[in-house]
Enzyme design. Structure first.
Site, PDB file in Angstrom:
ATOM      1  N   ARG A   1       6.356  -0.959  10.169  1.00  0.00           N
ATOM      2  CA  ARG A   1       5.518  -1.390   9.053  1.00  0.00           C
ATOM      3  C   ARG A   1       6.194  -1.096   7.714  1.00  0.00           C
ATOM      4  O   ARG A   1       6.015  -1.836   6.754  1.00  0.00           O
ATOM      5  CB  ARG A   1       4.149  -0.698   9.123  1.00  0.00           C
ATOM      6  CG  ARG A   1       3.308  -1.187  10.289  1.00  0.00           C
ATOM      7  CD  ARG A   1       1.864  -0.767  10.148  1.00  0.00           C
ATOM      8  NE  ARG A   1       1.662   0.656  10.328  1.00  0.00           N
ATOM      9  CZ  ARG A   1       1.473   1.242  11.511  1.00  0.00           C
ATOM     10  NH1 ARG A   1       1.513   0.513  12.614  1.00  0.00           N
ATOM     11  NH2 ARG A   1       1.260   2.532  11.584  1.00  0.00           N
TER      12      ARG A   1
ATOM     13  N   GLU B   1      -8.232  -5.610   6.522  1.00  0.00           N
ATOM     14  CA  GLU B   1      -7.416  -4.700   5.730  1.00  0.00           C
ATOM     15  C   GLU B   1      -8.358  -3.947   4.797  1.00  0.00           C
ATOM     16  O   GLU B   1      -9.567  -3.944   5.030  1.00  0.00           O
ATOM     17  CB  GLU B   1      -6.283  -5.444   5.003  1.00  0.00           C
ATOM     18  CG  GLU B   1      -6.687  -6.666   4.214  1.00  0.00           C
ATOM     19  CD  GLU B   1      -7.112  -6.327   2.810  1.00  0.00           C
ATOM     20  OE1 GLU B   1      -6.262  -5.992   1.988  1.00  0.00           O
ATOM     21  OE2 GLU B   1      -8.336  -6.416   2.523  1.00  0.00           O
TER      22      GLU B   1
ATOM     23  N   ASP C   1      -1.150  -4.839  13.715  1.00  0.00           N
ATOM     24  CA  ASP C   1      -1.803  -4.475  14.968  1.00  0.00           C
ATOM     25  C   ASP C   1      -2.910  -5.476  15.273  1.00  0.00           C
ATOM     26  O   ASP C   1      -3.318  -6.261  14.408  1.00  0.00           O
ATOM     27  CB  ASP C   1      -2.363  -3.058  14.896  1.00  0.00           C
ATOM     28  CG  ASP C   1      -3.446  -2.934  13.836  1.00  0.00           C
ATOM     29  OD1 ASP C   1      -4.601  -2.661  14.212  1.00  0.00           O
ATOM     30  OD2 ASP C   1      -3.168  -3.096  12.634  1.00  0.00           O
TER      31      ASP C   1
ATOM     32  N   SER D   1      -0.315  -4.625   5.138  1.00  0.00           N
ATOM     33  CA  SER D   1      -0.454  -4.837   6.575  1.00  0.00           C
ATOM     34  C   SER D   1      -1.923  -5.051   6.887  1.00  0.00           C
ATOM     35  O   SER D   1      -2.809  -4.676   6.118  1.00  0.00           O
ATOM     36  CB  SER D   1       0.091  -3.635   7.358  1.00  0.00           C
ATOM     37  OG  SER D   1      -0.568  -2.443   6.958  1.00  0.00           O
TER      38      SER D   1
ATOM     39  N   ARG E   1      -0.420  -8.531  -3.609  1.00  0.00           N
ATOM     40  CA  ARG E   1      -0.489  -7.483  -2.597  1.00  0.00           C
ATOM     41  C   ARG E   1       0.317  -7.906  -1.383  1.00  0.00           C
ATOM     42  O   ARG E   1       0.158  -9.031  -0.876  1.00  0.00           O
ATOM     43  CB  ARG E   1      -1.943  -7.220  -2.197  1.00  0.00           C
ATOM     44  CG  ARG E   1      -2.067  -6.406  -0.920  1.00  0.00           C
ATOM     45  CD  ARG E   1      -3.445  -5.829  -0.702  1.00  0.00           C
ATOM     46  NE  ARG E   1      -3.700  -5.564   0.711  1.00  0.00           N
ATOM     47  CZ  ARG E   1      -3.117  -4.611   1.443  1.00  0.00           C
ATOM     48  NH1 ARG E   1      -2.214  -3.817   0.891  1.00  0.00           N
ATOM     49  NH2 ARG E   1      -3.419  -4.449   2.721  1.00  0.00           N
ATOM     50  N   ILE E   2       1.178  -7.019  -0.923  1.00  0.00           N
ATOM     51  CA  ILE E   2       1.966  -7.279   0.290  1.00  0.00           C
ATOM     52  C   ILE E   2       1.726  -6.098   1.235  1.00  0.00           C
ATOM     53  O   ILE E   2       2.410  -5.093   1.164  1.00  0.00           O
ATOM     54  CB  ILE E   2       3.457  -7.493  -0.015  1.00  0.00           C
ATOM     55  CG1 ILE E   2       3.985  -6.484  -1.040  1.00  0.00           C
ATOM     56  CG2 ILE E   2       3.707  -8.905  -0.509  1.00  0.00           C
ATOM     57  CD1 ILE E   2       5.480  -6.563  -1.255  1.00  0.00           C
TER      58      ILE E   2
ATOM     59  N   GLY F   1       0.817  -1.208   0.000  1.00  0.00           N
ATOM     60  CA  GLY F   1       0.000   0.000   0.000  1.00  0.00           C
ATOM     61  C   GLY F   1       0.850   1.258   0.000  1.00  0.00           C
ATOM     62  O   GLY F   1       0.574   2.219  -0.721  1.00  0.00           O
TER      63      GLY F   1
ATOM     64  N   ARG G   1       1.815  11.385  -8.583  1.00  0.00           N
ATOM     65  CA  ARG G   1       1.192  11.412  -7.249  1.00  0.00           C
ATOM     66  C   ARG G   1       2.062  10.739  -6.188  1.00  0.00           C
ATOM     67  O   ARG G   1       1.568  10.277  -5.157  1.00  0.00           O
ATOM     68  CB  ARG G   1      -0.200  10.772  -7.276  1.00  0.00           C
ATOM     69  CG  ARG G   1      -1.220  11.534  -8.100  1.00  0.00           C
ATOM     70  CD  ARG G   1      -2.544  10.794  -8.194  1.00  0.00           C
ATOM     71  NE  ARG G   1      -3.522  11.569  -8.932  1.00  0.00           N
ATOM     72  CZ  ARG G   1      -4.492  12.304  -8.369  1.00  0.00           C
ATOM     73  NH1 ARG G   1      -4.583  12.355  -7.059  1.00  0.00           N
ATOM     74  NH2 ARG G   1      -5.333  12.975  -9.119  1.00  0.00           N
TER      75      ARG G   1
ATOM     76  N   ARG H   1       7.240   1.824   0.998  1.00  0.00           N
ATOM     77  CA  ARG H   1       7.580   0.408   1.134  1.00  0.00           C
ATOM     78  C   ARG H   1       8.004  -0.161  -0.208  1.00  0.00           C
ATOM     79  O   ARG H   1       8.898  -1.006  -0.293  1.00  0.00           O
ATOM     80  CB  ARG H   1       6.407  -0.388   1.712  1.00  0.00           C
ATOM     81  CG  ARG H   1       6.809  -1.781   2.210  1.00  0.00           C
ATOM     82  CD  ARG H   1       5.625  -2.542   2.763  1.00  0.00           C
ATOM     83  NE  ARG H   1       5.009  -1.832   3.860  1.00  0.00           N
ATOM     84  CZ  ARG H   1       3.745  -1.984   4.231  1.00  0.00           C
ATOM     85  NH1 ARG H   1       2.957  -2.815   3.585  1.00  0.00           N
ATOM     86  NH2 ARG H   1       3.259  -1.308   5.249  1.00  0.00           N
TER      87      ARG H   1
END
Length: 232
Positions: free
Chosen positions: A217, A179, A204, A90, A87-88, A20, A43, A24
């Site tokens: 994260r 998520e 979390d 949290s 997708r990786i 996301g 962006r 990262r």
């Protein structure tokens, strides 16, 4: 090019890892990829292509929420000939046996979103992962000794919801973690006949209040990253 991606045809690999957070994506590219080249800064949704163990891989941020990953994954599948998106992200663990930093592999993705309404289906669609990617991810997690769980995610449109017991209700249905993106990714993949898998590291535990820091994260969820890189 698209309104959200300045890459040219051929600059994005057939498999894209999508965290996301665009920072990262930058961390993964700079830490793991050989000769990473940035293909997008529109962006600040950073995207890179490089090689890992001899295979070309791209990594790009998706942003937060189903509208955001819906745009980026749609463009990758339809305009850049991407075949698989992993997708990786949290997630917040809600099942009792899910602990901080465990990896949750999303076999399915429940949702409170109306994203599927666009397809005008005569019923309720169940968004699911590509089984080949899921099966391989499980094998890699076992081989690496990573604590993992396979099952349902809940992809929510709400981070600050007005119904306080919503996660408890999803927990009663055996959902592992919450998520905000997987269901839209799975639906986009299904609609255009492509592959998708969502994996999330538990950042979390919203029902108990335990949590990792933003810095953790961004840079320490490496076990999930390494599974995804070898999966690609």
């Amino acid at each position: 090019m698209t309104p959200h991606n300045q890459a040219k045809k051929g600059e994005i690999a057939k498999t894209v890892l999508m965290p996301g957070d665009p920072l990262r994506a930058k961390f993964i590219a700079e830490t793991y990829l050989e000769n990473p080249k940035c293909f997008n800064t529109v962006r600040n949704m950073l995207g890179y292509t490089g090689t890992f163990e001899g295979r070309e891989i791209s990594v790009m941020g998706s942003g937060m929420g189903m509208p955001s990953i819906g745009i980026y994954s749609y463009e990758l599948y339809h305009f850049y000939d991407v075949e698989a998106i992993i997708r990786i992200g949290s997630a917040g663990g809600i099942a009792d046996h899910v602990k901080l930093r465990d990896v949750v592999i999303g076999m399915g993705a429940c949702t409170d979103s109306n994203y599927a309404a666009q397809y005008r289906l005569p019923g309720t669609f169940a968004p699911t992962a590509d089984f080949g990617l899921l099966e391989k991810a499980v094998s890699l997690a076992r081989a690496q000794g990573v604590p993992f769980h396979v099952g349902n995610l809940i992809s929510s449109d709400l981070f600050y919801g007005d119904y306080a017991d919503s996660l408890t209700d999803w927990k009663k249905m055996g959902v592992l973690a919450v998520e905000m993106e997987a269901a839209a990714l799975y639906m986009n993949a299904a609609r255009c006949g492509k592959k998708a898998l969502a994996m999330a590291t538990v950042s979390d535990l919203p029902l108990t209040g335990e949590a990792t820091t933003p810095e953790e994260r961004q840079t320490t969820f490496t076990q999930m990253m390494e599974i995804a890189l070898r999966l690609a």
